[in-house]
Design a protein around this motif. Structure first.
Motif, PDB file in Angstrom:
ATOM      1  N   ARG A   1       0.832  -1.209   0.000  1.00 30.60           N
ATOM      2  CA  ARG A   1       0.000   0.000   0.000  1.00 30.60           C
ATOM      3  C   ARG A   1       0.868   1.261   0.000  1.00 30.60           C
ATOM      4  O   ARG A   1       0.548   2.249  -0.678  1.00 30.60           O
ATOM      5  CB  ARG A   1      -0.928  -0.012   1.212  1.00 30.60           C
TER       6      ARG A   1
ATOM      7  N   MET B   1      -4.006  -3.537  -6.414  1.00 29.10           N
ATOM      8  CA  MET B   1      -4.152  -3.018  -5.062  1.00 29.10           C
ATOM      9  C   MET B   1      -5.532  -3.325  -4.500  1.00 29.10           C
ATOM     10  O   MET B   1      -5.682  -3.659  -3.310  1.00 29.10           O
ATOM     11  CB  MET B   1      -3.906  -1.506  -5.051  1.00 29.10           C
TER      12      MET B   1
ATOM     13  N   CYS C   1      -6.325  -5.474  -1.105  1.00 33.42           N
ATOM     14  CA  CYS C   1      -7.203  -5.041  -0.009  1.00 33.42           C
ATOM     15  C   CYS C   1      -8.253  -6.113   0.298  1.00 33.42           C
ATOM     16  O   CYS C   1      -8.567  -6.394   1.456  1.00 33.42           O
ATOM     17  CB  CYS C   1      -7.884  -3.728  -0.373  1.00 33.42           C
TER      18      CYS C   1
END
Length: 800
Positions: free
Chosen positions: A102, A119, A123
């Motif tokens: 991140r 990404m 998550c």
């Protein structure tokens, strides 16, 4: 097991995704479509082939888990493209370094579609759906991968409605999208919705058919599963294996074997499905015969047969198979550790645990549960702390187990910390962990926090309702328990036998004889619950506590079955309260016939004799206990100060602070006598001199524990106003509270709540002092100050 398999499948799919991305990054031609981030001299020209070489090096390092080496290459690059950044992000995610991924994403000067998708997937894998949705909403452009990642994230975490909203909003749906929403319905048990969706589209592939069929199998609906299987125009190995496994796991082994023989291709999973089916049905010999015939075995096959031997307690054979296994994985080690622990061989389990080349959350959970199951609570808690220090994340099962351990050891402070962690990671509101939290607070005596947890459980089941009702009942909140019961019935939740035990217990502990009698007489008519021995025991206890011993005896005579030891014990307890020696002797004799080693009943009868001054009978009872080998477990009280538990027995002189504690008690005893308080030696049921009785009262284990707690509270922790309000609520007339009078105030509270009151909870507005049947379980005084807020919790175990 199914949830564990799904979770592992999810992790593997994400890892495969990252690996494929890394492979693509390392092999695809360099296309610079965005401005280049230059680290040093902007005029320095670096060839495209050099950048490809660097990107390949980053990829290879990440594949081998060498994140620092990859970062070194990245930092030394004089020119980077989006491919370089994506390689770092994907590599960190592949190696479970979400925070570093991140950070890299946030620093990236120019993100492309791949960056956003990777990404978001990271998550989702990390369980942070809020962050995933935020990134999704921020994306300048989205493709099918973006939409499918969000859909999959919601589906895998049980948010089916949100997954459907994403699906309905998709501008272009592909087969992955359709399979994603179908899987969401199936994995969350919504088979009717899955069936409707399936019938709304005719372009399903074999994966979709297998998914729906697998859902029916998990629901044990083999009729619909077989209907789908027969209707399939094309079947693959998964289709055959799913149906074979469904029959085998549900005891229809003849049908399973028939399909097994008809299967055109038998791979290792087909054979393993049959082996697992025999194991599941307790037919380990048949499973072994088939196992030996297998042309090829994998780790799942070995684990299945080892599990079978462990289930039938053939530990030595299981260990031999484990040692001979050529392809051990983490699951193999976990299976053996669980088997050893559940069979009581915790030392063998620990040896294997220490030898493991690699551990996962299941490994830690198995060894922790093993120690907890055998009552080694301190070691279980210690292992949990080691688990967290090693960076291993706990799942719902581990949290549930360790919360139960906190409840058994009354480790309220650690329970609070676990609760905070659960809230932080979003696991505190579901029924599975929520019920464990609820039980922990109830058993530790913090009924206020228990009520808060109960209100926050979003999907309460019958266990949730029963736990809060029983918790209220155990601590004397009879009216509150009955209020929850009424709310339960109005909510449409059907009570069960456990519920009614809690309701009758609440009436018993609160003296609500008429209401208890009403519930007892109407439970069959109103709720279809047949009364059992536990319900009769509660009623006899209720009548006995109210002094209605004749009615209690009459009820026992009219029971539709013979009274058990617990029922006679309730009558003995009532006889002890009201000094009915004749009835007590009769009840005790019946208990001794059923449970000759029940030390508690010997003590009750001995105390009954002592209260009547029959010291000869007391001595005879003690001789009988000695001759039969029955030993009374000594009473202990403990206090938790700054996460460390200090244990005391009556007259304890082993604690390092004994001198300070005794000085403090003697000073308080002197000041109490000045105030007119005189201890009652008759409370000591021992045939000793009056002076010795006073000594036993003065250094009662509960007094030692509370005194040590007081001595370890900073002077500004508890306000005078708080103590004053507590004392005034109980009828004491007090002046201004000062540090000099604080100890006296605490002592008056202890005397009133422990020595002079029934052993149940006393709750007032500014605090609660909780007692169970063996003394105080947790002190919590004041809203802003007190023992609990100072890191001190207290439990009493009788002591004398």
């Amino acid at each position: 097991m199914r949830k564990w398999l799904l979770a592992n499948l999810e992790n593997k799919l994400v890892m495969v995704h990252c690996m494929r991305l890394l492979h693509t990054i390392s092999n695809r031609p360099l296309k610079i479509t965005s401005p280049i981030f230059q680290k040093s001299n902007p005029k320095l020209i670096v060839s495209d082939s050099k950048i490809v070489q660097w990107n390949t090096a980053i990829t290879n390092y990440m594949r081998n888990g060498q994140c620092d080496s990859a970062l070194g290459v990245f930092h030394n690059m004089t020119r980077r493209t989006s491919v370089s950044w994506n390689a770092m992000i994907s590599g960190y995610l592949l190696n479970n370094r979400f925070n570093l991924a991140r950070q890299m994403f946030d620093k990236m000067p120019n993100r492309d579609l791949v960056s956003w998708n990777v990404m978001i997937t990271g998550c989702v894998r990390n369980g942070n759906l809020g962050a995933a949705r935020k990134l999704f909403d921020q994306m300048p452009h989205r493709d099918a991968v973006s939409w499918n990642s969000m859909l999959s994230g919601y589906a895998q975490n049980g948010y089916v409605e949100e997954a459907r909203m994403v699906f309905d909003s998709m501008p272009n749906k592909n087969s992955i999208s359709w399979n994603g929403i179908l899987s969401a319905y199936v994995q969350n048990g919504r088979m009717e919705d899955a069936r409707k969706l399936f019938e709304s589209n005719s372009a399903w592939d074999v994966i979709s058919w297998n998914c729906l069929m697998g859902g029916y199998v998990r629901k044990k609906n083999l009729v619909d599963a077989r209907w789908l299987f027969d209707k399939m125009s094309m079947r693959d190995e998964v289709s055959w294996n799913t149906m074979i496994s469904g029959y085998a796991q549900n005891g229809q082994l003849s049908e399973a074997h028939k399909l097994f023989d008809e299967s055109p291709v038998k791979d290792v999973y087909t054979w393993t499905a049959m082996v697992s089916g025999y194991v599941h049905n307790g037919m380990v010999d048949e499973a072994r015969k088939l196992f030996d015939e297998m042309p090829l075995k994998n780790s799942v096959s070995w684990n299945a047969i080892i599990s079978g031997y462990l289930q039938c307690k053939k530990i030595n054979v299981a260990k031999e198979m484990f040692d001979a296994m050529p392809c051990k994985n983490v699951s193999s080690w976990n299976t053996m550790i669980t088997g050893f622990a559940q069979s009581g061989f915790i030392d063998h389990a620990r040896v294997l645990f220490e030898k493991m080349p690699r551990r996962d959350c299941i490994s830690w959970g198995a060894i922790i549960a093993g120690y907890a199951h055998l009552g080694h609570n301190e070691e279980a808690l210690r292992l949990f702390v080691d688990m967290r220090r090693n960076g291993e994340k706990a799942n719902r099962s581990v949290f549930s187990c360790i919360l139960s351990t906190c409840a058994e050891s009354t480790s309220l402070e650690l329970g609070h910390q676990l609760h905070a962690q659960l809230v932080k990671i979003g696991l505190g509101s579901g029924w599975y962990v929520g019920n464990a939290l609820l039980s922990m607070y109830c058993k530790c005596g913090n009924i206020e926090e228990a009520n808060v947890v109960f209100e926050e459980i979003s999907d309460r089941d019958i266990v949730s309702w029963n736990t809060i009702i029983t918790g209220y009942a155990r601590h004397g909140f009879g009216k509150e328990a009955l209020g929850v019961f009424e709310l339960m019935t109005k909510s449409g939740v059907q009570p069960d036998q456990v519920t009614m035990v809690g309701v009758l217990s609440a009436c018993s502990h609160s003296g609500l004889v008429d209401r208890g009698t009403h519930y007892f007489q109407t439970m069959n008519h109103d709720y279809g619950i047949t009364t059992n021995s536990k319900h009769y025991t509660c009623m006899i206890d209720l009548l006995g506590r109210a002094g209605r011993l004749d009615e209690a005896q009459k009820l026992m005579k009219n029971m539709p079955f013979e009274p058990d030891a617990a029922t006679w014990g309730a009558l003995l307890g009532a006889s002890r309260i009201y000094g009915n020696t004749e009835l007590g002797e009769k009840a005790a004799e019946m208990v001794f016939q059923m449970e000759p080693n029940n030390a508690g009943m010997y003590v009750l009868l001995s105390n009954l004799y002592a209260a009547s001054g029959r010291w000869g009978d007391v001595r005879e009872m003690r001789l009988k206990m000695r001759d039969t080998g029955v030993k009374k477990v000594p009473g202990y009280s403990w206090v938790e100060v700054q996460n460390k538990i200090h244990v005391f027995s009556v007259g304890d002189s082993t604690h390092p602070d004994t001198a300070r504690i005794y000085d403090y008690l003697e000073e308080l005893d002197f000041r109490l006598k000045q105030e007119g308080y005189i201890s009652s030696p008759k409370l000591v049921l021992h045939d000793v001199e009056e002076e010795e009785k006073e000594h036993m009262l003065r250094y009662h284990s509960e007094k030692l524990a509370v005194a040590f707690g007081i001595l370890n509270i900073q002077s500004n922790t508890i306000t005078g106003a708080t103590l004053g309000s507590v004392l005034e609520e109980r009828g004491f007339v007090t002046g201004p509270m000062t540090p000099d009078t604080m100890g006296l105030g605490f002592w008056l509270i202890w005397w009133w709540f422990v020595a002079a009151s029934p052993p149940r909870v006393h709750k007032r507005k500014s605090r609660s002092l909780n007692c169970n049947g063996s003394g105080v379980s947790v002190w919590r005084i004041g809203e802003r100050g007190g023992l609990a807020e100072a890191g001190v919790s207290y439990a009493g175990g009788g002591g004398v």
